[in-house]
Structure formats: structure tokens, C-alpha cells
Scaffold this motif. Structure first.
Motif, PDB file in Angstrom:
ATOM      1  N   SER A   7      28.050  -9.009 -63.557  1.00 57.90           N
ATOM      2  CA  SER A   7      28.112  -9.185 -62.108  1.00 57.90           C
ATOM      3  C   SER A   7      26.782  -8.824 -61.444  1.00 57.90           C
ATOM      4  CB  SER A   7      29.233  -8.319 -61.541  1.00 57.90           C
ATOM      5  OG  SER A   7      29.238  -8.368 -60.136  1.00 57.90           O
ATOM      6  N   ASP A   8      26.165  -7.750 -61.898  1.00 57.57           N
ATOM      7  CA  ASP A   8      24.881  -7.358 -61.315  1.00 57.57           C
ATOM      8  C   ASP A   8      23.773  -8.354 -61.646  1.00 57.57           C
ATOM      9  OD1 ASP A   8      25.941  -5.213 -60.040  1.00 57.57           O
ATOM     10  OD2 ASP A   8      24.946  -3.682 -61.251  1.00 57.57           O
ATOM     11  N   VAL A   9      23.785  -8.919 -62.853  1.00 58.04           N
ATOM     12  CA  VAL A   9      22.777  -9.938 -63.205  1.00 58.04           C
ATOM     13  C   VAL A   9      23.000 -11.183 -62.348  1.00 58.04           C
ATOM     14  CG1 VAL A   9      21.897 -11.429 -65.041  1.00 58.04           C
ATOM     15  CG2 VAL A   9      22.413  -9.039 -65.520  1.00 58.04           C
ATOM     16  N   GLN A  10      24.259 -11.562 -62.131  1.00 62.53           N
ATOM     17  CA  GLN A  10      24.563 -12.708 -61.274  1.00 62.53           C
ATOM     18  C   GLN A  10      24.112 -12.432 -59.842  1.00 62.53           C
ATOM     19  OE1 GLN A  10      25.896 -15.762 -62.165  1.00 62.53           O
ATOM     20  NE2 GLN A  10      25.323 -16.308 -60.090  1.00 62.53           N
ATOM     21  N   GLN A  11      24.362 -11.226 -59.366  1.00 58.68           N
ATOM     22  CA  GLN A  11      23.941 -10.860 -58.014  1.00 58.68           C
ATOM     23  C   GLN A  11      22.420 -10.892 -57.896  1.00 58.68           C
ATOM     24  OE1 GLN A  11      26.001 -10.361 -55.477  1.00 58.68           O
ATOM     25  NE2 GLN A  11      24.342  -9.985 -54.033  1.00 58.68           N
ATOM     26  N   LEU A  12      21.716 -10.441 -58.930  1.00 57.54           N
ATOM     27  CA  LEU A  12      20.254 -10.486 -58.914  1.00 57.54           C
ATOM     28  C   LEU A  12      19.762 -11.929 -58.831  1.00 57.54           C
ATOM     29  CD1 LEU A  12      17.524  -9.002 -59.140  1.00 57.54           C
ATOM     30  CD2 LEU A  12      17.730  -9.247 -61.615  1.00 57.54           C
ATOM     31  N   SER A  13      20.365 -12.818 -59.599  1.00 58.51           N
ATOM     32  CA  SER A  13      19.927 -14.219 -59.545  1.00 58.51           C
ATOM     33  C   SER A  13      20.189 -14.820 -58.164  1.00 58.51           C
ATOM     34  CB  SER A  13      20.603 -15.046 -60.639  1.00 58.51           C
ATOM     35  OG  SER A  13      21.967 -15.237 -60.364  1.00 58.51           O
ATOM     36  N   TYR A  14      21.305 -14.449 -57.558  1.00 58.13           N
ATOM     37  CA  TYR A  14      21.607 -14.958 -56.215  1.00 58.13           C
ATOM     38  C   TYR A  14      20.612 -14.419 -55.187  1.00 58.13           C
ATOM     39  CZ  TYR A  14      23.981 -15.713 -51.814  1.00 58.13           C
ATOM     40  OH  TYR A  14      24.272 -16.071 -50.525  1.00 58.13           O
TER      41      TYR A  14
ATOM     42  N   CYS B  99      12.643 -20.863 -62.133  1.00 58.11           N
ATOM     43  CA  CYS B  99      13.103 -21.610 -60.967  1.00 58.11           C
ATOM     44  C   CYS B  99      12.980 -23.104 -61.253  1.00 58.11           C
ATOM     45  CB  CYS B  99      12.250 -21.300 -59.742  1.00 58.11           C
ATOM     46  SG  CYS B  99      12.269 -19.588 -59.262  1.00 58.11           S
ATOM     47  N   GLN B 100      13.939 -23.841 -60.780  1.00 54.78           N
ATOM     48  CA  GLN B 100      13.888 -25.305 -60.856  1.00 54.78           C
ATOM     49  C   GLN B 100      14.301 -25.849 -59.508  1.00 54.78           C
ATOM     50  OE1 GLN B 100      16.505 -26.279 -64.099  1.00 54.78           O
ATOM     51  NE2 GLN B 100      14.801 -26.386 -65.538  1.00 54.78           N
ATOM     52  N   GLN B 101      13.508 -26.786 -59.029  1.00 53.28           N
ATOM     53  CA  GLN B 101      13.821 -27.419 -57.756  1.00 53.28           C
ATOM     54  C   GLN B 101      14.304 -28.837 -57.996  1.00 53.28           C
ATOM     55  OE1 GLN B 101      10.327 -27.181 -55.336  1.00 53.28           O
ATOM     56  NE2 GLN B 101      10.579 -24.995 -54.954  1.00 53.28           N
ATOM     57  N   ASP B 102      15.280 -29.234 -57.231  1.00 54.55           N
ATOM     58  CA  ASP B 102      15.791 -30.602 -57.247  1.00 54.55           C
ATOM     59  C   ASP B 102      15.652 -31.161 -55.837  1.00 54.55           C
ATOM     60  OD1 ASP B 102      17.055 -32.981 -57.634  1.00 54.55           O
ATOM     61  OD2 ASP B 102      19.023 -32.123 -58.085  1.00 54.55           O
TER      62      ASP B 102
ATOM     63  N   THR C 193      17.193 -18.794 -62.396  1.00 58.44           N
ATOM     64  CA  THR C 193      17.859 -18.286 -63.590  1.00 58.44           C
ATOM     65  C   THR C 193      17.218 -16.965 -64.000  1.00 58.44           C
ATOM     66  OG1 THR C 193      18.306 -20.540 -64.309  1.00 58.44           O
ATOM     67  CG2 THR C 193      18.474 -18.817 -65.977  1.00 58.44           C
ATOM     68  N   VAL C 194      18.067 -15.972 -64.276  1.00 53.86           N
ATOM     69  CA  VAL C 194      17.612 -14.651 -64.702  1.00 53.86           C
ATOM     70  C   VAL C 194      18.101 -14.421 -66.121  1.00 53.86           C
ATOM     71  CG1 VAL C 194      17.775 -12.169 -64.291  1.00 53.86           C
ATOM     72  CG2 VAL C 194      17.652 -13.744 -62.364  1.00 53.86           C
ATOM     73  N   ASN C 195      17.197 -13.999 -66.991  1.00 61.58           N
ATOM     74  CA  ASN C 195      17.540 -13.637 -68.366  1.00 61.58           C
ATOM     75  C   ASN C 195      17.351 -12.130 -68.496  1.00 61.58           C
ATOM     76  OD1 ASN C 195      18.303 -13.878 -71.003  1.00 61.58           O
ATOM     77  ND2 ASN C 195      16.405 -14.836 -71.683  1.00 61.58           N
ATOM     78  N   TYR C 196      18.429 -11.413 -68.848  1.00 64.95           N
ATOM     79  CA  TYR C 196      18.423  -9.949 -68.861  1.00 64.95           C
ATOM     80  C   TYR C 196      18.736  -9.444 -70.257  1.00 64.95           C
ATOM     81  CZ  TYR C 196      19.356  -5.212 -67.197  1.00 64.95           C
ATOM     82  OH  TYR C 196      19.319  -3.854 -66.990  1.00 64.95           O
ATOM     83  N   ASP C 197      17.913  -8.527 -70.751  1.00 65.58           N
ATOM     84  CA  ASP C 197      18.083  -7.940 -72.084  1.00 65.58           C
ATOM     85  C   ASP C 197      19.073  -6.775 -72.006  1.00 65.58           C
ATOM     86  OD1 ASP C 197      17.750  -7.183 -74.726  1.00 65.58           O
ATOM     87  OD2 ASP C 197      15.925  -6.041 -74.331  1.00 65.58           O
TER      88      ASP C 197
ATOM     89  N   ARG D 183      22.051 -15.758 -66.323  1.00 63.86           N
ATOM     90  CA  ARG D 183      22.850 -16.161 -65.163  1.00 63.86           C
ATOM     91  C   ARG D 183      21.977 -16.960 -64.215  1.00 63.86           C
ATOM     92  NH1 ARG D 183      26.276 -14.904 -68.203  1.00 63.86           N
ATOM     93  NH2 ARG D 183      27.876 -13.339 -67.940  1.00 63.86           N
ATOM     94  N   SER D 184      22.598 -17.953 -63.582  1.00 66.04           N
ATOM     95  CA  SER D 184      21.897 -18.825 -62.653  1.00 66.04           C
ATOM     96  C   SER D 184      22.607 -18.861 -61.321  1.00 66.04           C
ATOM     97  CB  SER D 184      21.815 -20.256 -63.198  1.00 66.04           C
ATOM     98  OG  SER D 184      21.078 -20.293 -64.387  1.00 66.04           O
ATOM     99  N   SER D 185      21.821 -19.092 -60.288  1.00 69.43           N
ATOM    100  CA  SER D 185      22.354 -19.291 -58.940  1.00 69.43           C
ATOM    101  C   SER D 185      21.683 -20.508 -58.341  1.00 69.43           C
ATOM    102  CB  SER D 185      22.088 -18.079 -58.055  1.00 69.43           C
ATOM    103  OG  SER D 185      22.891 -17.010 -58.447  1.00 69.43           O
TER     104      SER D 185
END
Length: 153
Positions: free
Chosen positions: A55-62, A109-112, A121-125, A147-149
Motif C-alpha cells: 500500500s505504501d509503495v502504491q501511495q508513493l507511485s501515486y 515515467c511514461q507519457q501517452d 512506476t516505482v520499483n521497491y526493494d 507499482r504503477s499509477s
């Protein structure tokens, strides 16, 4: 009339009676069930830490997606998004209790532009965290979260 209860002055008769007791059925059940109960508590603790960390990794990506929104609106390139992790991860991770900014492996980051979407997208160890250690003890191994947002501008 008041009755006065008398207690033995010595515990020896009580202890002697306790030593002669041979039922022990409750003790056997307890000894058999104790490892399962400890395992269940370990599973609950590991799953709770796993969900809190995810949840915290998802929140960080958001939050990173929200922080990068001004750059995404200002330009169509990904150059501004490259240093997003270096600028914002230490500040944002300090406010999330399960995260350590040094464990963030990368932020992409990816832009569309066709759909006006920005994906961060955040990759956390997770190696060495309490969640990973407890998870490994019960067979629930994970080494990283990705996780991605998405945010629309």
C-alpha cells in the motif's frame, strides 16, 4: 453465624495431589496446537506487513505521479520525468511509515499524449525488511514491489 475457613498451612498436600494427577489431556492438545497457532499468527503478521508495504509503495507511485503533473503538462518529453525520483522520493517516503527512500530501486515515467495519460512506476526493494523476513519464514517470498499509477492531465 460466621464460618471461618481454614487453609492448610503448607502447600505440600496440594502439590502432592497435583503430582498424582494424570489426566494431562489439555496439555497434550495445547502442545499439538501451539505450533499451528504460532504459524497462524506469523501468517497474519506477514500478510499484514506485506499489505502495508504494498500500500505504501502504491501511495508513493501515486504521489510521484501527482508531483510530476506540472512537468507533464508543460512538455511532451520525458526529460523532466527522469529526475523525479531524485527530487521527490526522499520527501514523500519520509511520510510513509513502511518505506525507506534508499530502497527505491527506480522510478520510471511514461507519457501517452494521445490519451493525456502519465504513468509513474516505482520499483521497491523489500529484501531485509521485516515483511520479507516474516514472509520467508512462512514460504511467502517476495524481493521487490513494482507499482504503477496513472494520472490524466
Amino acid at each position: 453465624m460466621v464460618k471461618i475457613m481454614r487453609y492448610p498451612l503448607s502447600l505440600e498436600p496440594v502439590l502432592r495431589a497435583w503430582r498424582r494427577e494424570e489426566s494431562g489431556a489439555v496439555t497434550v492438545e495445547f502442545v499439538i496446537l501451539l505450533p499451528f497457532m504460532i504459524g497462524l499468527l506469523g501468517l497474519i503478521a506477514a500478510a499484514s506487513l506485506y499489505l502495508a508495504l504494498a500500500s505504501d509503495v502504491q501511495q508513493l507511485s501515486y504521489e510521484l505521479a501527482r508531483a510530476s503533473l506540472p512537468e507533464a503538462q508543460a512538455t511532451e518529453t520525458e526529460a523532466e520525468c527522469d529526475d523525479l525520483g531524485a527530487r521527490w522520493v526522499p520527501t514523500l517516503a519520509a511520510n510513509l511509515p513502511m518505506l525507506d527512500a534508499d530502497r527505491v530501486l527506480d522510478v520510471t515515467c511514461q507519457q501517452d499524449p494521445a490519451n493525456d495519460l502519465l504513468q509513474v512506476t516505482v520499483n521497491y526493494d523489500t529484501r531485509g525488511t521485516l515483511a520479507a523476513i516474516l514472509g520467508g519464514l512462512i514460504g511467502m517470498e517476495f524481493h521487490s514491489f513494482r507499482r504503477s499509477s496513472f494520472i490524466r492531465w
